[in-house]
Design an enzyme around this catalytic site. Structure first.
Site, PDB file in Angstrom:
ATOM      1  N   ASP A 251       8.876 -35.379 -27.652  1.00 20.28           N
ATOM      2  CA  ASP A 251       8.084 -34.364 -28.349  1.00 20.28           C
ATOM      3  C   ASP A 251       7.376 -34.902 -29.593  1.00 20.28           C
ATOM      4  OD1 ASP A 251       7.626 -31.373 -28.914  1.00 20.28           O
ATOM      5  OD2 ASP A 251       8.617 -32.000 -30.764  1.00 20.28           O
ATOM      6  N   GLU A 325       4.478 -36.582 -25.459  1.00 21.04           N
ATOM      7  CA  GLU A 325       3.586 -35.500 -25.879  1.00 21.04           C
ATOM      8  C   GLU A 325       2.864 -35.877 -27.154  1.00 21.04           C
ATOM      9  OE1 GLU A 325       3.203 -31.086 -27.653  1.00 21.04           O
ATOM     10  OE2 GLU A 325       4.291 -32.745 -28.587  1.00 21.04           O
TER      11      GLU A 325
HETATM   12  C1  NOJ Z   1       5.426 -29.666 -29.495  1.00 18.75           C
HETATM   13  C2  NOJ Z   1       6.142 -28.588 -28.753  1.00 18.75           C
HETATM   14  O1  NOJ Z   1       5.616 -28.500 -27.455  1.00 18.75           O
HETATM   15  C3  NOJ Z   1       5.966 -27.336 -29.560  1.00 18.75           C
HETATM   16  O2  NOJ Z   1       6.383 -26.201 -28.844  1.00 18.75           O
HETATM   17  C4  NOJ Z   1       6.730 -27.492 -30.841  1.00 18.75           C
HETATM   18  O3  NOJ Z   1       6.534 -26.373 -31.670  1.00 18.75           O
HETATM   19  C5  NOJ Z   1       6.264 -28.750 -31.593  1.00 18.75           C
HETATM   20  N1  NOJ Z   1       6.109 -29.878 -30.748  1.00 18.75           N
HETATM   21  C6  NOJ Z   1       7.263 -29.110 -32.660  1.00 18.75           C
HETATM   22  O4  NOJ Z   1       8.423 -29.632 -32.089  1.00 18.75           O
END
Ligand code: NOJ
Ligand code: MG
Length: 612
Positions: A251, A325
């Site tokens: 993430d 991501e």
């Molecule tokens: C990306 C995640 O997909 C999102 O839902 C989240 O709020 C942020 N990163 C922070 O972790």
């Protein structure tokens, strides 16, 4: 040497030369003929693909997938109960939105214990059963791992606040500066604005310092300049790999490392801009120059990849992989794959271009451009991937149009590499309606007002999955679900689409089946606009059927001429088509002129290409 023998040896040499030339020419001709024949008849030898390189990867938002115990919240047993749906849909791997213990300030992206399952989702035993069942069905399970920040409820943070041992340096702490106008106040060390509202710096009255949080105050940033923290997180990944998981979605990578402070403890201010906006590069009135896409981020990822590769090597079995991501520009995104000098990062760095660069007013050439854009920049030997939606963005059917759903699914499935589906896309689910009163997304609550919250809210794409037309769409037996169920579930649900002879789900199944063909896993790609609004995508591979996607991305019917399509010989046969198309499976196309309805897509099958 004797004169006669000199003449003789001259003759012999000439004869040898002539016969060598003749033989060489014959050889060349024979080789040429053989090549020509073979190139028409035999398919090329194809590189065997690892399991993930051409898989259908499905995102399960656990909280919204299936509630097994009637508390209105999806859970692991619910996922296990409905693995059959994934099998049925042709999905090969899933990644689960965060399932670790969490106060759920940001729905699991605030982890208070990385080694425990969140109580609302089940127990470790439930998790083990889920993994075992999935594996027995040939489905891989990947976990969402959050290495950029923990919850402020995590023991690491509590110990950091108290400066206990090594934990003192686990997070980013700074003294800040005296406030000239208030002696009892301290000013934050920079102007950095949190992505979720307010300053990125939060004062802690126990430690008497500010801590950094790019997201909510409940999500303190790890100090990833500290190698001890990098190793600690690696150890957590090892724990889950030992439990049998097949990899991780990592993430928020662009936020891993921030600019360091100067000798006085001052952090560089992010540049101010006059127009307030919220984009992936701008937060309010500041550009995220010093807080995002820092080059120091990548070596951290590469180190974790080295660890993963080593784990794979030591343990054997199917390859465990990383998905990453990050919303970033193309160069910074490509670095998530690795470097030209051979460092490796993520196997699948998410490609969000269909979310960030394409809208429901894009022309066919915009689609083609965005596809080429990724493929052009992707380092040699890497695998592409395509994302059309997730829990952070409005759903595909709502961002585009209902009539475009099948065309978008076909694009996802026919492009080379990994096809990614966000739960519900396979039935064309739209965003649910969530009133201000029912809004729970911290981003919408922090940034929005009753009038503006929908601009920010991530609740609409997170409403529960529509299983059937029973109460709560078959998601839960609770009187109230954690988010309301979409208002359209009686007409739009999986059970109905399985019954109906023509439905998005049936199209989805046809497409995932089609992916088994070598043309899609190994074939070449040509993409472009046949007209302003009709996109074509041709996949071709010597010795295998040619597969063509035609997709009218416009709002009106469009007439195109097919002779401009490379590698397609008529007549061609419709393999599958949009639910609203008049041309059903098996329909033969003879004419060069074709009119496509608004949003209509056709997948055509043609004979193999015999020569190039
Ligand atoms: C990306 C995640 O997909 C999102 O839902 C989240 O709020 C942020 N990163 C922070 O972790
Ligand atoms: Mg960070």
């Amino acid at each position: 040497m004797h004169a006669e023998s000199a003449v003789n040896s001259g003759r012999t040499a000439r004869a040898v030369a002539v016969s060598v030339t003749v033989m060489a020419s014959l050889g060349l001709i024979a080789g040429g003929v053989t090549w020509a024949v073979l190139s028409r008849l035999s398919p090329p030898e194809l590189r065997p693909l690892d399991w993930w390189e051409h898989c259908v990867l499905y995102q399960i938002h656990v909280r919204s997938y299936k509630d097994s115990d009637g508390d209105g919240i999806g859970d692991l047993n619910g996922v296990a109960m409905r693995l059959d749906h994934l099998k049925d849909a042709g999905v090969k791997a899933v990644w689960l939105s965060p399932i670790f213990s969490s106060p759920q300030v940001d729905f699991g992206y605030d982890i208070s214990d990385y080694l425990e399952i969140h109580y609302e989702y089940g127990t470790m035993a439930d998790f083990d059963r889920l993994v075992a069942k999935a594996h027995s069905m040939g489905i891989k399970i990947l976990l969402d791992f959050v290495p950029n920040h923990s919850s402020s409820e995590h023991q690491y943070f509590k110990d950091s606040v108290k400066r206990v041992g090594e934990y003192a340096d686990y997070y980013v702490w700074a003294d800040g500066f005296p406030d000239p106008s208030n002696a009892s106040n301290r000013l934050p060390p920079s102007n950095w604005e949190s992505l979720f509202g307010g300053s990125m710096w939060e004062w802690n009255n126990v430690r008497k310092q500010f801590y950094l949080h790019q997201f909510t105050t409940g999500q303190p940033e790890f100090n990833l300049r500290n190698p001890v923290v990098v190793k600690k997180l690696e150890g957590i990944m090892k724990f889950w790999l030992d439990q049998g998981v097949d990899g991780f979605r990592l993430d928020a990578l662009p936020h891993l490392v921030e600019a360091p402070p100067d000798a006085t403890g001052r952090y560089p201010d992010n540049p101010e801009v006059p127009v307030k906006a919220f984009t992936h590069f701008q937060t309010g009135t500041t550009m995220q120059l010093y807080t995002k896409d820092r080059i120091e981020t990548y070596p951290v990822l590469y180190e974790w990849r080295d660890f993963l590769d080593q784990y794979n090597e030591e343990h054997g079995g199917d390859t465990r992989i990383f998905l990453s991501e990050g919303y970033a520009n193309i160069s910074m995104t490509m670095l998530y794959y690795g470097t030209e000098s051979g460092r490796r990062g993520a196997h699948v760095p998410f490609n969000f271009d269909f979310i960030t660069m394409i809208t429901n007013t894009s022309a066919a050439r915009d689609f083609a451009y965005v596809i080429d854009h990724w493929l052009t920049y992707m380092p040699f030997g890497m695998t592409a991937n395509w994302v059309f939606g997730n829990h952070d963005n409005n759903r595909m059917a709502s961002r585009f149009r209902d009539t475009m759903v099948d065309g978008l699914l076909a694009l996802d499935m026919m492009l080379p590499g990994v096809a990614i589906t966000y739960q519900g896309e396979e039935i064309g689910m739209r965003d649910g309606y969530v009133s201000w009163e029912d809004t729970v997304d911290v981003l919408a609550c922090n940034r929005g007002t009753p009038d503006t919250y929908l601009e920010f809210s991530r609740d609409p794409p997170r409403t529960p999955f529509h299983w059937d037309d029973s109460p709560n769409a078959g998601f839960s037996s609770a009187p109230k679900t954690w988010l309301p169920v979409g208002l359209d579930y009686r007409e739009l649900n999986l059970a109905k689409q399985k019954r109906d002879p023509i439905s998005h789900f049936k199209v989805y199944q046809k497409l995932t089946t089609l992916r088994n063909e070598k043309t899609l896993s190994h074939g070449r790609l040509e993409v472009g606009g046949l007209s302003l609004n009709t996109l074509y995508l041709v996949r071709h591979l010597r010795g295998h059927d040619t597969l063509v996607l035609l997709f009218n991305v416009g709002k009106a019917p469009d007439t195109v001429r097919l002779e401009r399509l490379p590698y397609l010989a008529l007549p061609a046969t419709v393999y599958t088509s949009s639910t609203h198309s008049m041309r059903r499976e098996g329909y033969r196309i003879y004419s060069q002129e074709l009119t496509l309805a608004d949003g209509e897509m056709l997948v055509l099958r043609g004979p193999p290409v015999t020569c190039y």
